[in-house]
Design a protein around this motif. Sequence first.
Motif: not given
Length: 175
Positions: A82-89, A146-160
């Motif tokens: 589901x998160x593949x299509x979502x860009x903001x936390x 969501x806390x793990x997938x999104x970094x502090x700057x709001x970008x997605x963590x590609x490793x997750x």
Amino acid sequence: MPAYHSKKNEDGNPEACSCAICPLKTEFRGPAELAEADKDDIIDEVLMYFRANVLFRNFDVRGGADKTLIYLTLHAVQCLVKLEKIEDKGTAIRELRALSTKPFAVPGEAGFPLGGLFPAPANKTESDLFRTYFKQAREELAVRLCERVFDADGSKNKWWQAFSKKKFMGKELKD
């Protein structure tokens, strides 16, 4: 290399459909007891072991907590898809909470993907306990993921996010 198993198998937690009803560190309402803040709960185990366990097609179940771990790992995969299509936390948390609270199949119902692993509930009380516990656990998992997938700057963590393409045990939960 074997899959990682839950450390909660020996805790003697009550069960519903042979899944352990483990304590959770959560503020969401439900039947789970509150876990101690300084110890890992089942959601922490799911997130800690997720990236290793999701690569396995087989999982040797050693107890009720392992079945809870399996179900929540499948839900984590569903959330990542589901998160593949979502860009903001903010949107991600809102969408995943909606996904987590949506009605879902329980053992014994059509559409439950793990029918051979989970026995059907003995009665309506057990079915309701399974449904309410996993609704609570799914909601908590979605927020923590969501806390793990999104970094502090709001970008997605590609490793997750890369693990959204994997199917744990060759199964997936349907929306």
